[in-house]
Design an enzyme around this catalytic site. Structure first.
Site, mmCIF file in Angstrom:
data_model
loop_
_atom_site.group_PDB
_atom_site.id
_atom_site.type_symbol
_atom_site.label_atom_id
_atom_site.label_comp_id
_atom_site.label_asym_id
_atom_site.label_seq_id
_atom_site.Cartn_x
_atom_site.Cartn_y
_atom_site.Cartn_z
ATOM 1 C CB CYS A 1 -4.612 -0.995 -3.029
ATOM 2 S SG CYS A 1 -4.851 0.748 -2.701
ATOM 3 C CD GLU B 1 -8.486 -1.067 13.468
ATOM 4 O OE1 GLU B 1 -7.350 -0.571 13.543
ATOM 5 O OE2 GLU B 1 -8.715 -2.132 12.857
ATOM 6 C CE LYS C 1 -9.929 6.788 2.860
ATOM 7 N NZ LYS C 1 -8.855 6.106 2.241
ATOM 8 C CE1 TYR D 1 -8.563 13.071 -3.666
ATOM 9 C CE2 TYR D 1 -10.508 12.728 -2.287
ATOM 10 C CZ TYR D 1 -9.309 12.267 -2.815
ATOM 11 O OH TYR D 1 -8.860 11.019 -2.466
ATOM 12 C CE LYS E 1 -8.902 2.980 3.475
ATOM 13 N NZ LYS E 1 -7.673 2.879 2.689
ATOM 14 C CB CYS F 1 -4.444 -2.711 1.102
ATOM 15 S SG CYS F 1 -5.797 -1.734 0.414
HETATM 16 C C1 PBG Z 1 -5.617 3.116 -0.351
HETATM 17 C C2 PBG Z 1 -6.524 4.253 -0.160
HETATM 18 C C3 PBG Z 1 -7.864 4.408 -0.524
HETATM 19 C C4 PBG Z 1 -8.219 5.709 -0.231
HETATM 20 C C5 PBG Z 1 -7.112 6.304 0.338
HETATM 21 N N1 PBG Z 1 -6.074 5.382 0.402
HETATM 22 C C6 PBG Z 1 -8.771 3.501 -1.241
HETATM 23 C C7 PBG Z 1 -9.260 2.281 -0.666
HETATM 24 O O1 PBG Z 1 -9.027 1.919 0.483
HETATM 25 O O2 PBG Z 1 -9.896 1.589 -1.458
HETATM 26 C C8 PBG Z 1 -9.559 6.327 -0.510
HETATM 27 C C9 PBG Z 1 -9.544 7.781 -0.661
HETATM 28 C C10 PBG Z 1 -10.749 8.378 -1.277
HETATM 29 O O3 PBG Z 1 -11.762 7.731 -1.570
HETATM 30 O O4 PBG Z 1 -10.676 9.583 -1.489
HETATM 31 N N2 PBG Z 1 -5.814 2.021 0.425
#
Ligand code: PBG
Length: 325
Positions: free
Chosen positions: A123, A234, A249, A314, A196, A131
């Protein structure tokens, strides 16, 4: 004292020493994984407006950052790349001289003991911001797998210690495992973004990585926040396909899922404390509404309590400082 029969739970809370003695969960610096955004160009240190304290860094500025990271006792970083040129098929993701490949080489050269985890997705590299690759207006699963596998192999060639695929295509663990093995990287683990969700909490990240989808959204490949059993499917399929770590996540609104997944698997479980979760705390702290240190430590310990072994956050640098105080 009295003839009532009740339990005195407060006995074990009577002093800080007593509380430390009976504490069930702990947060260590070793638990922290720090995400970094690397960009092409020179002398770039661009703060992400929605993520105070987080910067897009060019390789020259990455040097300073990595010295600080290592001196704080953080042992693992997660790399995201922001290329200058994007195209339909995200070529910069699997280019030998791509920004993540170069950053990986630099970090492994200067800090050999730091674990470099490469985020494996398209992405940040595609002009449409999805992605995977687009066929007839949709993200094509199996075509995307080929490029994602190529990306993982090129990251391993550059020296990445762990491959972390975040693309949510079906079969990505199987495809990447096969690709890595055939390329001779049988010892490189896969940290799978197995569970995710399609979350609004990723908003600030998409500014940081410049990866907002140019049309539609990610709901055809990321999960519905309303679903629990889908998380089991998953996680189970990724475990079966050979994942070495499982990521859940986002984290704060998904602690139930974290506990569920922990109970289904003995693999190391990783919580991703995502961008929106970071930004909310920062914004409230900047307004003087909350105690940032206490809130961050409380939210991270709640992830450990829910079953997370590791946390991508972070706030890693702040947390490492606080843990040394
Ligand atoms: C890439 C990805 C994303 C995040 C981590 N890898 C963004 C998404 O799926 O849009 C999000 C990480 C974050 O919000 O800290 N696919």
């Amino acid at each position: 004292m009295n003839d009532l029969h009740f339990k005195r739970h407060r006995r074990l809370r009577s002093s800080e020493s007593m509380r430390a003695l009976v504490r069930e969960t702990h947060l260590h610096k070793e638990d922290l994984i720090y995400p970094l955004f690397v960009v092409e160009g020179e002398n770039i240190k661009r703060e992400i407006p929605s993520m105070p304290g987080i910067f897009q860094l060019s390789l020259d500025n990455l040097t300073e950052e990595m010295k600080e990271v290592e001196s704080l006792g953080i042992r693992s970083v997660l790399l995201f790349g922001v290329p200058k040129q994007k195209d339909e098929v995200g070529s910069q993701a699997y280019c030998e001289h791509g920004i993540v490949q170069l950053a990986t080489k630099q970090i492994k050269r200067d800090h050999p003991s730091i674990i470099v985890i490469a985020d494996t997705c398209l992405c940040e590299y595609t002009s449409h911001g999805h992605c995977g690759v687009i066929r007839d207006g949709k993200v094509d699963n199996d075509e995307s797998l080929k490029l994602i596998t190529e990306t993982a192999i090129s990251q391993a060639k550059a020296g990445a210690d762990i491959i972390a695929p975040s693309n949510m295509m079906d079969g990505f663990v199987a495809a990447i495992r096969k690709g890595l093995d055939e390329a001779g990287f049988t010892n490189i683990p896969i940290m799978s973004y197995a569970v995710k969700y399609a979350s609004a909490f990723y908003g600030p990240f998409r500014d940081a990585a410049d990866s907002t989808p140019q049309f539609g959204n990610r709901k055809e490949y990321q999960m519905d926040p309303a679903n629990r059993y889908e998380a089991f499917r998953e996680a189970d399929s990724d475990i079966e396909e050979g994942a070495d770590f499982i990521i859940v996540k986002p984290s704060m609104s998904y602690l139930d899922i974290m506990r569920d997944v922990k109970e289904r698997s003995t693999l190391p479980l990783v919580a991703y404390n995502v961008s929106g979760e970071y930004s909310m705390v920062k914004a409230a702290a900047q307004n003087g509404w909350i105690d940032e240190k206490q809130i961050v430590l409380e939210k991270l310990i709640s992830m450990k309590r829910a079953g997370a072994d590791l946390i991508i956050t972070y706030a890693s640098k702040d947390v490492a400082k606080w843990l040394s105080e």
